[in-house]
Design a protein around this motif. Structure first.
Motif, PDB file in Angstrom:
ATOM      1  N   ASN A 230      -6.105   5.180  -1.900  1.00  0.00           N
ATOM      2  CA  ASN A 230      -5.800   3.849  -1.377  1.00  0.00           C
ATOM      3  C   ASN A 230      -5.231   3.035  -2.529  1.00  0.00           C
ATOM      4  O   ASN A 230      -5.938   2.310  -3.232  1.00  0.00           O
ATOM      5  CB  ASN A 230      -7.070   3.204  -0.816  1.00  0.00           C
TER       6      ASN A 230
ATOM      7  N   ASN B  73      -9.452   4.149   4.905  1.00  0.00           N
ATOM      8  CA  ASN B  73      -8.303   3.250   4.983  1.00  0.00           C
ATOM      9  C   ASN B  73      -7.399   3.655   6.135  1.00  0.00           C
ATOM     10  O   ASN B  73      -7.130   4.836   6.345  1.00  0.00           O
ATOM     11  CB  ASN B  73      -7.521   3.287   3.662  1.00  0.00           C
TER      12      ASN B  73
ATOM     13  N   SER C 175      -2.972  -3.015   7.411  1.00  0.00           N
ATOM     14  CA  SER C 175      -3.959  -2.078   6.870  1.00  0.00           C
ATOM     15  C   SER C 175      -5.363  -2.632   7.039  1.00  0.00           C
ATOM     16  O   SER C 175      -5.583  -3.848   7.034  1.00  0.00           O
ATOM     17  CB  SER C 175      -3.686  -1.797   5.390  1.00  0.00           C
TER      18      SER C 175
ATOM     19  N   LEU D 253      -3.580   2.618   7.623  1.00  0.00           N
ATOM     20  CA  LEU D 253      -2.325   1.935   7.318  1.00  0.00           C
ATOM     21  C   LEU D 253      -1.324   2.220   8.422  1.00  0.00           C
ATOM     22  O   LEU D 253      -1.077   3.379   8.757  1.00  0.00           O
ATOM     23  CB  LEU D 253      -1.767   2.410   5.972  1.00  0.00           C
TER      24      LEU D 253
ATOM     25  N   ASN E  46       0.855  -1.176   0.000  1.00  0.00           N
ATOM     26  CA  ASN E  46       0.000   0.000   0.000  1.00  0.00           C
ATOM     27  C   ASN E  46       0.897   1.233   0.000  1.00  0.00           C
ATOM     28  O   ASN E  46       1.678   1.444   0.924  1.00  0.00           O
ATOM     29  CB  ASN E  46      -0.907  -0.011   1.236  1.00  0.00           C
TER      30      ASN E  46
END
Length: 751
Positions: free
Chosen positions: A124, A545, A560, A547, A117
């Protein structure tokens, strides 16, 4: 050094022009035991005091926008000593990083997963590099996601071998698939197109979950998959790949790069494949895969004037022929008869793409570019007595201008686009079971867009965009999109996104399974006089999202979690449940939505052993003609494990295991009992494995197996013994129709 500089120059030429501001090109290397330079992939490169940065590719090369006022570049990688370089008027640089020595002379080596990622992106964005693609055979794009938990690939039916992706629980056409940020798999290619991009041509894949950038169009709903083909600087002088599997499929791929002059260079990409033999592992009397052959060719030329102008033109050609059905089917004797059931799908495609851009001297933030694409796509097919023929002529242009507002904290991109699609399409019956239907249409769509980005270079950044398109058949489309990113710490990223996507559905090619069945097409709740009688699919997508990058026991990892909600305001709904002898298409009258939740962990468990764990849950529901139901043939959940290990003497072992959850099967309760299916499928396990050995710098060989556990559907075809009867249906496929498949291959390269 000369080779490096030529490669760096070619990188700029081949880079997509929608991000072609003045760049700094560089190469990051480390010394091996023989004191030779080895590229360092995945190194972080950023301007000191800002959050503007990138990571190096597999060959150690990076390409980075210059930032006004920033003159120091920081290059870092876990386990290596960071370096800060003073940048003045250089156009390319080479940086060597040295390994750290810690804990009583134990060398801590850097690590970057082959799929990760991208923490630098506001979106994302999942990056897949060549190392990831080499974990499996990856004969084409549809097979490139076997080690990626974010994208599912399913079969549309039990006999044609046609694959379709799923993202966020939604079918493939809801995901925009682009080639180097230009239209790729759309229109008539929406059915077979992901099988027309050879895996060995792919340099990297970027998977954007949720709505993408407005610069690339209005069609992205569930996400965008952008495929970057081999660039000049990424390509070897010569690359050859050969492959054969236990179903008698064999293929040969070739990539050749040459420099014609100081300003011109070219790349040739060639693919040929053939499957000449019949095979029926499940003993239902039908071929598990169609026989067929494919030839695919691209010739790309790039140009650098050395005074700011960059150009590229590519010529593409494809021919693909498939034939399948019952064992022993012979078109010359059996076509349009009841002797044996058979089908053919023949595709020819001609395409030209071009890019031209200009970088303003002394203004690294200012540039413009023009993208052009023209194609002719011919699709001819029949399935038993069903005949489907279609042709498409398409032209696309996209002009992009980018600059700043006051300072490089505030940037913008704006431009104009134009899309022309002319479709001639017919569905008929060779035995006059139903009347011929024509679905010809011409779409003309001029558009304009603007995208603003803000980056405080520390914690917060955003991209806000909108586009307006005027469709000649459906009026004005207004598509706004927003992406936000916040970094509470250096290793934590929070993202949120929201936006609208609109697309005109090609309902026949997007649901090809019904053609290979006795189902009759029924259209109801019509909304317009164009495009099969339905208005475009229209949906809003919202996403979040989280992370977290971390270091545990001196080894890096990343965790994530993301959640996405897609809400359709209009949809051309396909209903398989109303009547098992029909496929009903109707304009949405109620709700249609998707919830998707996924967690993923990447970590180097021990030295040279990479582990990827993931779990995804989806809830996809639609108000059908019989009421609200789960979307059929979509797994409710999926668990995923991938292990990759590399030895010191260049052996590589890759193993993937997946648990695919239960799927709702369309109702067949009105069929005779022998042709009825259960309401839900059972969960099942799939295992894939591959072993690769590199023999020096040029040769490598690999052997692997797909579906290691040999799981397959016992009766994938309803009424297989009566293919011309009223209950014949090949579209009720929820798992593999073939068993264990072995393959071997080789790769040869000259750098």
């Amino acid at each position: 050094m000369k080779t490096i500089l030529i490669g760096l120059m070619a990188f700029a030429l081949a880079y997509p022009f929608n991000s072609s501001a003045q760049k700094l090109l560089g190469l990051v290397v480390e010394k091996d035991k023989q004191s030779k330079d080895q590229p360092l992939a995945g190194a972080n490169v950023r301007w000191l005091g800002t959050s503007q940065g990138t990571t190096t590719r597999d060959n150690g090369v990076f390409l980075l926008d210059r930032v006004e006022g920033a003159d120091r570049l920081v290059i870092s990688f876990v386990g290596y000593i960071s370096d800060t370089i003073k940048i003045t008027d250089q156009t390319n640089i080479k940086v060597e990083l040295k390994s750290e020595v810690q804990l009583q002379e134990i060398v801590v080596q850097g690590w970057k997963p082959s799929t990760y990622n991208n923490a630098l992106s506001e979106m994302n964005l999942i990056e897949m590099n060549e190392k990831e693609l080499f974990k499996a055979a990856c004969c084409n794009l549809s097979e490139s996601f076997e080690t990626n938990p974010s994208v599912d690939v399913t079969f549309t039916d039990a006999i044609t071998g046609t694959r379709q992706i799923q993202m966020l629980g939604l079918s493939g056409p809801n995901t925009m698939i682009s080639l180097e940020n230009m239209p790729g798999v759309r229109g008539l290619a929406s059915s077979q197109g992901i099988q027309f991009i050879p895996g060995t041509w792919i340099n990297s894949i970027q998977v954007t979950k949720g709505v993408g950038s407005v610069i690339n169009g209005y069609e992205s709903i569930a996400g965008q998959i952008n495929v970057e083909l081999k660039k000049l600087q990424e390509s070897d002088k010569l690359f050859i790949n050969g492959y054969v599997n236990s179903s008698a499929r064999s293929e040969l791929n070739l990539v050749h790069t040459a420099h014609a002059s100081k300003k011109w260079a070219t790349t040739f990409l060639l693919h040929s494949s053939i499957r000449p033999l019949e095979m029926d592992q499940n003993h239902d009397g039908f071929l598990d895969f169609p026989k067929g052959k494919q030839v695919n060719f691209i010739n790309r030329w790039v140009y650098n004037s050395c005074n700011g102008w960059l150009g590229q033109v590519a010529f593409k050609y494809l021919t693909d022929n498939k034939q399948g059905g019952q064992l022993g089917y012979d078109p010359e004797q059996d076509k349009f008869s009841t002797n044996r059931y058979g089908f053919e799908i023949n595709t020819n495609r001609y395409e030209v793409t071009g890019k031209i851009g200009y970088q303003f001297s002394g203004k690294p933030y200012k540039s413009f570019g023009l993208q052009l694409n023209a194609l002719q796509h011919n699709h001819d097919s029949y399935f038993g007595f069903n005949v489907h023929n279609a042709n498409e002529q398409s032209f696309y242009s996209n002009f992009i201008y980018q600059s700043i507002i006051g300072s490089t904290f505030h940037k913008f991109k704006t431009g104009l686009s134009f899309l022309y699609d002319n479709f001639t399409e017919s569905l008929s019956s060779a035995n006059t079971t139903f009347a011929n239907r024509n679905f010809d249409r011409t779409e003309i769509v001029p558009g304009a867009f603007v995208e603003y980005s803000y980056d405080d270079t520390k914690k917060f950044s955003m991209i806000a965009g909108a586009r307006v398109d005027q469709h000649n058949l459906f009026g004005t489309f207004f598509v706004p999109r927003l992406h936000l990113k916040y970094k509470p710490t250096e290793t934590m990223v929070l993202r949120a996104s929201a936006g609208r996507g609109i697309r005109v559905a090609n309902i026949i090619l997007e649901n090809p399974g019904f053609l290979a069945s006795a189902r009759q097409m029924v259209l109801s709740n019509l909304q317009s006089n164009h495009a099969y009688g339905f208005r475009p699919d229209d949906a809003w997508n919202f996403g979040f999202n989280f992370l977290q990058e971390f270091t545990l026991d001196y080894r890096s990892g990343a965790f994530s979690v993301d959640y996405f909600f897609t809400d359709f305001k209009n949809q051309a709904v396909v209903d398989w449940d109303k009547n098992p002898q029909q496929i009903n298409f109707f304009g949405l009258t109620g709700k249609s939505f998707s919830h998707s939740l996924q967690a993923q962990l990447d970590y180097q468990l021990i030295r040279r052993l990479d582990v990827r764990l993931a779990y995804r849950w989806v809830d996809v529901e639609t108000d059908y003609l019989n009421g609200r139901l789960l979307r059929p043939l979509v797994p409710r959940d999926r668990a995923f494990i991938n292990l990759a290990y590399k030895t010191k003497n260049n052996w590589m072992f890759d193993y993937t295991v997946q648990r695919i959850g239960s799927q709702r099967i369309p109702t067949t309760s009105s069929n005779p009992s022998e042709y009825q299916l259960k309401s839900y499928s059972d969960p099942y396990i799939l295992m894939n494995a591959q072993v690769t050995k590199n023999f020096g710098a040029r040769w490598s060989a690999y052997v692997g197996a797909e579906n290691f556990t040999n799981f397959k559907l016992s009766n994938p075809i309803v009424s297989a013994s009566q293919p011309f009867g009223p209950y014949f249906d090949t579209s009720m496929v929820w798992g593999p129709v073939f068993g264990r498949m072995w393959y071997v291959g080789f790769r040869y390269r000259v750098k």
